[in-house]
Write a protein that holds these residues in place. Structure first.
Motif, PDB file in Angstrom:
ATOM      1  N   ARG A   3       0.502  -1.314  -0.015  1.00  0.00           N
ATOM      2  CA  ARG A   3       0.083  -0.438   0.144  1.00  0.00           C
ATOM      3  C   ARG A   3       1.066   1.224  -0.137  1.00  0.00           C
ATOM      4  NH1 ARG A   3      -4.999  -1.770  -1.451  1.00  0.00           N
ATOM      5  NH2 ARG A   3      -5.124  -3.308  -0.240  1.00  0.00           N
ATOM      6  N   VAL A   4       0.356   2.457   0.013  1.00  0.00           N
ATOM      7  CA  VAL A   4       1.100   3.621  -0.399  1.00  0.00           C
ATOM      8  C   VAL A   4       0.504   3.823   1.322  1.00  0.00           C
ATOM      9  CG1 VAL A   4       0.947   4.375  -2.822  1.00  0.00           C
ATOM     10  CG2 VAL A   4      -1.083   4.815  -1.617  1.00  0.00           C
ATOM     11  N   ARG A   5       1.860   4.699   1.184  1.00  0.00           N
ATOM     12  CA  ARG A   5       1.658   6.079   2.690  1.00  0.00           C
ATOM     13  C   ARG A   5       0.883   6.722   2.708  1.00  0.00           C
ATOM     14  NH1 ARG A   5       6.112   7.408   4.728  1.00  0.00           N
ATOM     15  NH2 ARG A   5       7.691   6.541   2.424  1.00  0.00           N
ATOM     16  N   LYS A   6      -0.459   7.005   3.202  1.00  0.00           N
ATOM     17  CA  LYS A   6      -1.310   8.616   2.924  1.00  0.00           C
ATOM     18  C   LYS A   6      -0.279   9.795   3.102  1.00  0.00           C
ATOM     19  CE  LYS A   6      -5.372  10.888   4.231  1.00  0.00           C
ATOM     20  NZ  LYS A   6      -6.583  11.238   4.490  1.00  0.00           N
ATOM     21  N   GLU A   7       0.940  10.087   3.750  1.00  0.00           N
ATOM     22  CA  GLU A   7       1.351  11.308   3.998  1.00  0.00           C
ATOM     23  C   GLU A   7       2.623  11.320   3.210  1.00  0.00           C
ATOM     24  OE1 GLU A   7       3.732   8.211   6.516  1.00  0.00           O
ATOM     25  OE2 GLU A   7       0.935   8.573   6.141  1.00  0.00           O
ATOM     26  N   ALA A   8       3.178  10.179   3.157  1.00  0.00           N
ATOM     27  CA  ALA A   8       4.067   9.928   1.596  1.00  0.00           C
ATOM     28  C   ALA A   8       3.047  10.565   0.159  1.00  0.00           C
ATOM     29  CB  ALA A   8       4.573   8.797   1.616  1.00  0.00           C
ATOM     30  N   ILE A   9       2.195  10.108  -0.290  1.00  0.00           N
ATOM     31  CA  ILE A   9       1.772  11.265  -1.177  1.00  0.00           C
ATOM     32  C   ILE A   9       0.883  11.850  -1.294  1.00  0.00           C
ATOM     33  CG2 ILE A   9       0.767   8.379  -1.580  1.00  0.00           C
ATOM     34  CD1 ILE A   9      -2.043   8.630  -1.132  1.00  0.00           C
ATOM     35  N   GLN A  10       1.247  12.875  -0.447  1.00  0.00           N
ATOM     36  CA  GLN A  10       0.515  15.012  -0.326  1.00  0.00           C
ATOM     37  C   GLN A  10       1.871  15.679  -1.851  1.00  0.00           C
ATOM     38  OE1 GLN A  10      -1.623  15.226   1.424  1.00  0.00           O
ATOM     39  NE2 GLN A  10      -1.333  13.108   2.212  1.00  0.00           N
ATOM     40  N   LYS A  11       0.439  15.956  -1.984  1.00  0.00           N
ATOM     41  CA  LYS A  11       1.200  16.394  -3.062  1.00  0.00           C
ATOM     42  C   LYS A  11       2.451  17.437  -3.470  1.00  0.00           C
ATOM     43  CE  LYS A  11      -0.516  19.417  -7.118  1.00  0.00           C
ATOM     44  NZ  LYS A  11      -1.412  19.942  -8.316  1.00  0.00           N
ATOM     45  N   GLU A  12       2.880  17.833  -2.274  1.00  0.00           N
ATOM     46  CA  GLU A  12       4.508  18.542  -1.851  1.00  0.00           C
ATOM     47  C   GLU A  12       5.142  18.014  -1.662  1.00  0.00           C
ATOM     48  OE1 GLU A  12       1.394  17.849   2.023  1.00  0.00           O
ATOM     49  OE2 GLU A  12       0.832  19.303   0.523  1.00  0.00           O
ATOM     50  N   LYS A  13       5.228  16.087  -1.124  1.00  0.00           N
ATOM     51  CA  LYS A  13       6.228  15.708  -1.281  1.00  0.00           C
ATOM     52  C   LYS A  13       6.505  15.082  -2.677  1.00  0.00           C
ATOM     53  CE  LYS A  13       6.170  14.563   3.469  1.00  0.00           C
ATOM     54  NZ  LYS A  13       5.971  13.549   4.484  1.00  0.00           N
ATOM     55  N   ILE A  14       5.453  14.573  -3.120  1.00  0.00           N
ATOM     56  CA  ILE A  14       5.463  13.707  -4.383  1.00  0.00           C
ATOM     57  C   ILE A  14       6.249  14.838  -5.767  1.00  0.00           C
ATOM     58  CG2 ILE A  14       4.483  11.432  -3.924  1.00  0.00           C
ATOM     59  CD1 ILE A  14       2.563  12.537  -5.981  1.00  0.00           C
ATOM     60  N   GLU A  15       5.330  16.080  -5.757  1.00  0.00           N
ATOM     61  CA  GLU A  15       5.331  16.568  -6.569  1.00  0.00           C
ATOM     62  C   GLU A  15       6.993  17.200  -7.452  1.00  0.00           C
ATOM     63  OE1 GLU A  15       3.641  18.666  -9.895  1.00  0.00           O
ATOM     64  OE2 GLU A  15       2.686  18.029  -8.563  1.00  0.00           O
ATOM     65  N   PRO A  16       8.185  17.357  -6.325  1.00  0.00           N
ATOM     66  CA  PRO A  16       9.515  17.505  -7.012  1.00  0.00           C
ATOM     67  C   PRO A  16      10.035  16.810  -7.550  1.00  0.00           C
ATOM     68  CG  PRO A  16       9.187  17.777  -4.923  1.00  0.00           C
ATOM     69  CD  PRO A  16       7.890  17.025  -4.818  1.00  0.00           C
ATOM     70  N   TYR A  17       9.083  14.965  -7.840  1.00  0.00           N
ATOM     71  CA  TYR A  17       9.853  13.977  -8.742  1.00  0.00           C
ATOM     72  C   TYR A  17       8.867  13.752 -10.264  1.00  0.00           C
ATOM     73  CZ  TYR A  17      11.021  11.118  -4.630  1.00  0.00           C
ATOM     74  OH  TYR A  17      11.155  10.571  -3.184  1.00  0.00           O
TER      75      TYR A  17
END
Length: 117
Positions: A3-17
């Motif tokens: 599963r994904v971690r909810k806090e890890a898929i927040q927009k500000e966390k993944i947008e840099p990728y």
């Protein structure tokens, strides 16, 4: 399934990728236009590593590397098979297109999962 971690898929966390991929994809496209296969392959390997890092960082697991025999909730449909195809021939233009699609689909998938969770 991992599963994904909810806090890890927040927009500000993944947008840099996705921003990094956007810059990298322009360079890869230019390398293919120049018919510079070695440069395209080297850049594609960076893109592949970026995609794998995105999948691992968002997954609810202690593993530090992508496990090919596992299913990831954040991975697009047939994502692992497609990624293995890309890794086998990173210098080919078709693989660049496929990796670009994986990034686009992953972005949509993470947005959907944010809403659901």
């Amino acid at each position: 399934m991992i599963r994904v971690r909810k806090e890890a898929i927040q927009k500000e966390k993944i947008e840099p990728y996705f921003e990094k991929w956007d810059c990298l994809s322009k360079e890869i496209h230019a390398a293919h236009d120049e018919r510079n296969g070695k440069k395209a392959k080297a850049l594609m390997e960076q893109g592949i590593a970026l995609f794998e890092e995105l999948m691992v960082k968002t997954a609810d697991t202690e593993e530090k590397e992508l496990m090919v025999n596992e299913k990831y909730e954040g991975m697009p449909l047939n994502g692992m098979d497609r990624l293995l195809f890309i890794k086998a021939r990173p210098g080919q233009y078709a693989c660049f297109v496929q990796l670009d699609e994986l990034f686009k689909e992953a972005k949509k998938r993470f947005a959907r999962l944010r809403v659901q969770k």
